[in-house]
Design a protein around this motif. Sequence first.
Motif, mmCIF file in Angstrom:
data_model
loop_
_atom_site.group_PDB
_atom_site.id
_atom_site.type_symbol
_atom_site.label_atom_id
_atom_site.label_comp_id
_atom_site.label_asym_id
_atom_site.label_seq_id
_atom_site.Cartn_x
_atom_site.Cartn_y
_atom_site.Cartn_z
ATOM 1 N N ILE A 1 -21.698 -50.549 35.466
ATOM 2 C CA ILE A 1 -23.107 -50.240 35.272
ATOM 3 C C ILE A 1 -23.872 -50.965 36.363
ATOM 4 C CG2 ILE A 1 -23.240 -52.038 33.479
ATOM 5 C CD1 ILE A 1 -25.712 -50.524 32.402
ATOM 6 N N ASN B 1 -28.821 -49.296 36.562
ATOM 7 C CA ASN B 1 -29.106 -48.449 35.398
ATOM 8 C C ASN B 1 -28.240 -47.199 35.324
ATOM 9 O OD1 ASN B 1 -30.832 -49.622 33.603
ATOM 10 N ND2 ASN B 1 -32.470 -48.144 33.864
ATOM 11 N N LEU C 1 -24.477 -45.725 34.587
ATOM 12 C CA LEU C 1 -23.151 -46.013 34.049
ATOM 13 C C LEU C 1 -22.154 -45.059 34.678
ATOM 14 C CD1 LEU C 1 -25.372 -46.283 31.513
ATOM 15 C CD2 LEU C 1 -23.310 -46.973 30.322
ATOM 16 N N TYR D 1 -21.428 -39.762 35.508
ATOM 17 C CA TYR D 1 -22.488 -40.752 35.667
ATOM 18 C C TYR D 1 -23.593 -40.487 34.641
ATOM 19 C CZ TYR D 1 -20.045 -40.833 40.137
ATOM 20 O OH TYR D 1 -19.076 -40.873 41.110
ATOM 21 N N LYS E 1 -27.430 -41.894 33.108
ATOM 22 C CA LYS E 1 -28.604 -42.751 33.278
ATOM 23 C C LYS E 1 -29.552 -42.498 32.116
ATOM 24 C CE LYS E 1 -32.227 -44.201 36.496
ATOM 25 N NZ LYS E 1 -32.797 -44.045 37.866
ATOM 26 N N PHE F 1 -28.485 -49.026 26.748
ATOM 27 C CA PHE F 1 -28.248 -48.758 28.162
ATOM 28 C C PHE F 1 -29.545 -48.440 28.904
ATOM 29 C CE2 PHE F 1 -24.238 -47.355 26.062
ATOM 30 C CZ PHE F 1 -23.418 -48.348 26.580
#
Length: 435
Positions: A53, A56, A58, A73, A75, A117
């Motif tokens: 990560i 911002n 992942l 990916y 966000k 997240f």
Amino acid sequence: MNNNIVEIPEHRFFMLPFECGTQQLTRSTLHSHSEFRKPRRTYLYVATRLISILNNILTFSVNIENENEEKVYLKVTQTHLLVSCSVDTDKTYLSRYAYFLLDKYLNFYPAKDMDNFYWPDFFDATGKSKFLEIENKGNTFEIKLRTKYQFFYKPGLALPLISGKYWVRRSEVQGCSVASKHKNQTEVTAYCVLDPLSLHIQNQDNKELTLLIPIKITLNKDQRSFKSMLRYMNPSNSYELTVEDDDQYLLNNICKEMWKNTLFFQNKNAKTGILSKKYIERNLTQFKLWEQAFPLVSGQKFVYYQPIYGLRYIKGKPTKKDISSCEFSPEIPTLKFFLKDKGDYYTLEIKFSVNEKIFNFASHLTTHYFAASDIDPKRFYLLGSPEDAELVSFFARINFSLPVLKKHYHSHFKVFTDKIRRLYGIKNDKLKLPA
């Protein structure tokens, strides 16, 4: 962990909307944006691993059966989950790898929160964060604020509503002398402030409110402390209530109205299953009842406080170890706000003043409608308005201090502080605020 910043063109992101007002991804939303599904009769092997990560974003690896590994990916934004993939995904299409990753993340649940997240602007130019601790646990990362930061404002956080209208503040209680009755009595009526401990619940209509209930106690020989708790007295049952003077007669009627105003009573007595009162109406009603009860209960000799996890437990005999004595003070507390510069962020802190002396709130305070200081936590002050109570309850959940990044102050937070400044004032001497 890979230290390279992940940069993905905007057109490569597919946008999945969150549930309104939350950062929850629902299975119905995922299915409405993809035609992929798990096979019903055969097992499909899907292996996922969270790689990093950074900034911002992942990054996951996804293996489906014997196919090549691909990257997905994610966000998290305030309103959407942005999804991209090393193959196939763009603004109009969600790849198989992305679908099966999210399907596995939901793990048979109808919805899952992704707010853990969501940390906009908390990362620096290197993709790292001075505010967050990120621990790689193989299948996921545990992300939490560093020990010195107990809480942080994030854009989209629901803040207390402030109408900007001034509440007609009640007059201070005058001549509140504690009753000197109960001479040579062993069994008397006392009153208990019940704190339902539900103000942390996000859905307002599920919140229970602080109320007052009569209890029956036996006294020690000194007539100043209780020997044992005998029972809760049902406020809605007039036959069960005993009255020792006119004040208690009025108090018992107010307790009855408070009980009828609870979510517990409404749920138990709703014939249609639809609640007759919403939170905003119950809250206003309860505050007005506390205004009526306050001068009466202030004159009672035996008043107690009890936190409780649900009003369904208010039956039978109170537990002595869970109840502590308290007292009411006639002064009306005034809320005080302080905006402090901490370098990369500001903190908005709340205190209260009585007779021009400023106090910190008691750290354990959760009781709606009341203020109590850290130096005298058993002395309760009834707040001046329902809006005061909403603000204090909100700040009580975050240790009475709300940090906000300077990047978020002007664009997201200033509207809130402007209302606070207009209604209460904010002390921020020599503080340079963004224009």
